[in-house]
Design a protein around this motif. Structure first.
Motif, mmCIF file in Angstrom:
data_model
loop_
_atom_site.group_PDB
_atom_site.id
_atom_site.type_symbol
_atom_site.label_atom_id
_atom_site.label_comp_id
_atom_site.label_asym_id
_atom_site.label_seq_id
_atom_site.Cartn_x
_atom_site.Cartn_y
_atom_site.Cartn_z
ATOM 1 N N ASN A 68 0.950 -1.279 -0.212
ATOM 2 C CA ASN A 68 -0.093 0.016 0.119
ATOM 3 C C ASN A 68 0.806 1.263 0.039
ATOM 4 N N ASP A 138 -11.556 5.373 2.427
ATOM 5 C CA ASP A 138 -10.976 3.921 2.706
ATOM 6 C C ASP A 138 -10.333 3.794 1.366
ATOM 7 N N PRO A 213 -3.638 9.735 6.091
ATOM 8 C CA PRO A 213 -3.979 8.232 5.862
ATOM 9 C C PRO A 213 -4.811 7.852 7.191
ATOM 10 N N LEU A 217 -8.135 6.258 5.740
ATOM 11 C CA LEU A 217 -8.202 4.948 5.605
ATOM 12 C C LEU A 217 -8.920 4.153 6.834
ATOM 13 N N LYS A 222 -5.886 -1.877 4.235
ATOM 14 C CA LYS A 222 -5.580 -0.770 3.379
ATOM 15 C C LYS A 222 -4.624 -0.116 4.197
ATOM 16 N N ARG A 223 -4.098 -0.337 5.556
ATOM 17 C CA ARG A 223 -3.167 0.375 6.141
ATOM 18 C C ARG A 223 -1.758 0.447 5.404
#
Lengths: 275, 315
Positions: A68, A138, A213, A217, A222-223
């Motif tokens: 990511n 997200d 983020p 997020l 998705k971290r």
């Protein structure tokens, strides 16, 4: 007197150097030791490195986080370089009174604290979540968009464009290149070092970004890396060897960039004040 | 007749060409100007959407209140609420303390290092320079977590201080309102001093060495040289770094959240963290959070103006 001064200077600088380096040494020895040894203050390299890495990859989703973070950082860097260099070039080469005013207004955005615009941004991305999930809450797209264009990099490119020989633009026009052609065929290849410096800063900013983020997020898969490390750091029964391994892995890319490209790195910092 | 005709023709031709040329040039200039706008248009739109528009939105939000999406205008209520809100006052006080202690401490240290490292006779110069700059390669979250562990109750700092007899028993740094602030300030200073030092080192290279030679001959001490030559010469860059550091420290978030999470109590909470908590940790109150966020905006503007004034006056 003079030798006393010397001793003082070297002692002072040595203490500063030790204080600066010590946390790195501690990180590097910690990843080779058991968590117990780390808490007991062991500062010698141990033999637990492989086990720590195994536990890290088995218990923590560090690979998705690395992926990511890489996707976000690469796309952000690419967009930043493209848009900011186009604008910096436009402001300097196609200079006009109107554009100079707009440039000054854009610079003001550098003073806007992120905390002040984070809530409206969150709401803005929330309102488009249903129609455009790829850039909604997200999504990696929502992380990228607000960070990809900043006045700082436009300023940076404009400052550096001042040193770009304008005759080359005329030469390109005479050779029949379009204005966009002049930019891509002449300007971009000539300004490689500027692009390198900007790329380093943009990549590091994006790789290390935490607040935005964190806001946008939500799902664990998705971290990004900073979110993962922050999460590990707040655990109640921390496994120091494992957490330090994650931190070292997260720091490696930026540390490597620094050691391999020191000159560009410093040039990137300086670009903001030159001229 | 014929003579006149040829004359006319002779005169006519260049006139028309000149006219056409000027027309072509004009459209050329016009076209070039338009192309110029094409280069900047995407960035201008993006910065408007992602910076200026949210700024206006936040301003409007600061006069609204309610939970989540159910907002209504409440006039100046949010602004009045600020002054009676103990958490906001704590956040504002803490942020001010960080700013007043950390920024000057860091800038003086960075100036000091750069002057020492600028001495051509100094040995191991590049080692010292790289060592002091090294903290800048870490991410804010990563070094914060490292500092949290270093200063933990069983952390290595406590062990060091006890082993060398500096303190009789361990200090729970992060659970003590005073020491927690000290740790935060030390952490930020550790991370950013080298960064500022690089700016000063670069600026010092442009200072003419003969000025120092002349000062030495006149019998100026090192301290006199520092305050009467170095500081005035570096004034623009000192101004630049103090403004960026001020803006940075006013917005401090990553370190607070990851070292102390604002605790103990609200002893280390910063304005940015409070805004985050108001919006995403407690029941979301975007209106009041926006009001708090505008306090940072106002502070940034005021402090920048003051710093410009101070730097301007001394000239």
């Amino acid at each position: 007197m003079n030798s006393l001064k010397r001793i003082f200077i070297y002692t002072f600088l040595s203490v500063a150097a030790i204080v600066s380096i010590f946390p790195f040494l501690w990180m590097l020895t910690s990843i080779t030791n058991k968590s117990v040894d780390v808490t007991q203050g062991r500062l010698l390299p141990g033999t637990h490195l492989i086990e720590n890495l195994k536990t890290l990859f088995a218990t923590v989703d560090i690979v998705p986080a690395l992926i990511n973070s890489s996707i976000i950082a690469i796309i952000t860097t690419f967009l930043t370089l493209l848009l900011a260099s186009l604008a910096g070039y436009g402001f300097e080469i196609h200079r006009s009174k109107g554009k100079d005013i707009i440039f000054t207004i854009l610079l003001l955005s550098m003073m806007i604290p992120f905390a002040a615009i984070m809530i409206p941004l969150y709401r803005m991305f929330g309102s488009i979540s249903e129609t455009a999930p790829l850039i909604g809450i997200d999504s990696l797209g929502a992380v990228i968009l607000p960070t990809a264009t900043t006045a700082f990099f436009i300023f940076f490119f404009r400052q550096n464009t001042k040193m770009f020989p304008k005759d080359l633009v005329e030469a390109g026009r005479i050779d029949g290149l379009s204005e966009i052609g002049v930019f891509f065929r002449i300007y971009v290849p000539t300004m490689k070092t500027t692009y390198a410096a900007a790329a380093i800063i943009a990549f590091m900013n994006s790789w290390n970004n935490y607040l935005w983020p964190l806001v946008i997020l939500q799902s664990p898969e998705k971290r990004t890396i900073p979110l993962l490390i922050s999460n590990l750091g707040s655990s109640y029964s921390p496994d120091y060897g494992v957490i330090m391994s994650a931190i070292v892995i997260a720091t490696l890319p930026t540390a490597l960039v620094f050691f391999l490209m020191q000159k560009h790195f410093v040039a990137g910092m300086m670009g903001s004040v030159k001229g | 007749m014929s003579q006149l005709g040829t004359k006319k023709a002779e005169v006519d031709l260049p006139v028309r060409t000149k006219y056409e040329e000027s027309r072509r040039q004009k459209t050329g200039v016009f076209f070039k100007k338009k192309v110029g706008w094409l280069f900047i248009i995407v960035s201008v739109i993006a910065i408007t959407i992602f910076n200026f528009y949210p700024m206006v939105q936040a301003f409007l939000l600061s006069f609204q209140s309610g939970m989540g999406a159910n907002l209504e205008y409440v006039g100046l209520d949010n602004w009045r609420r600020l002054f009676g809100d103990p958490t906001f006052i704590a956040a504002l006080t803490n942020t001010t303390i960080y700013l007043l202690i950390q920024v000057p401490l860091m800038i003086v240290l960075a100036l000091f290092f750069s002057v020492l490292l600028n001495d051509p006779k100094l040995k191991f110069k590049s080692f010292f320079r790289i060592a002091i700059f090294l903290p800048c390669v870490t991410s804010l979250v990563a070094y914060s977590v490292v500092f949290k562990y270093l200063f933990g109750i069983d952390g290595i700092v406590n062990q060091f201080l006890i082993n060398f007899g500096f303190i009789p028993q361990t200090i729970n740094f992060l659970a003590d309102p005073f020491w927690a602030k000290v740790v935060i300030i030390l952490a930020i200073t550790w991370r950013w001093t080298g960064y500022n030092m690089i700016f000063y080192l670069a600026a010092l290279q442009n200072v003419d060495k003969s000025i120092y030679e002349a000062a030495k001959i006149d019998g100026a001490s090192s301290f006199q040289q520092f305050f009467q030559i170095t500081v005035p010469m570096l004034k623009p860059i000192i101004l630049f770094t103090s403004i960026t550091s001020t803006i940075g420290t006013l917005q401090i978030f990553d370190e607070i959240v990851n070292i102390t999470n604002g605790g103990p109590g609200n002893a280390t909470i910063s304005i940015s963290q409070y805004i985050y908590n108001l919006s995403f940790e407690y029941t979301p109150d975007f209106g009041y959070a926006s009001t708090v966020s505008y306090v940072i905006v106002i502070l940034v503007v005021i402090l920048s103006i003051i710093q410009f004034r101070v730097a301007g006056e001394k000239k």
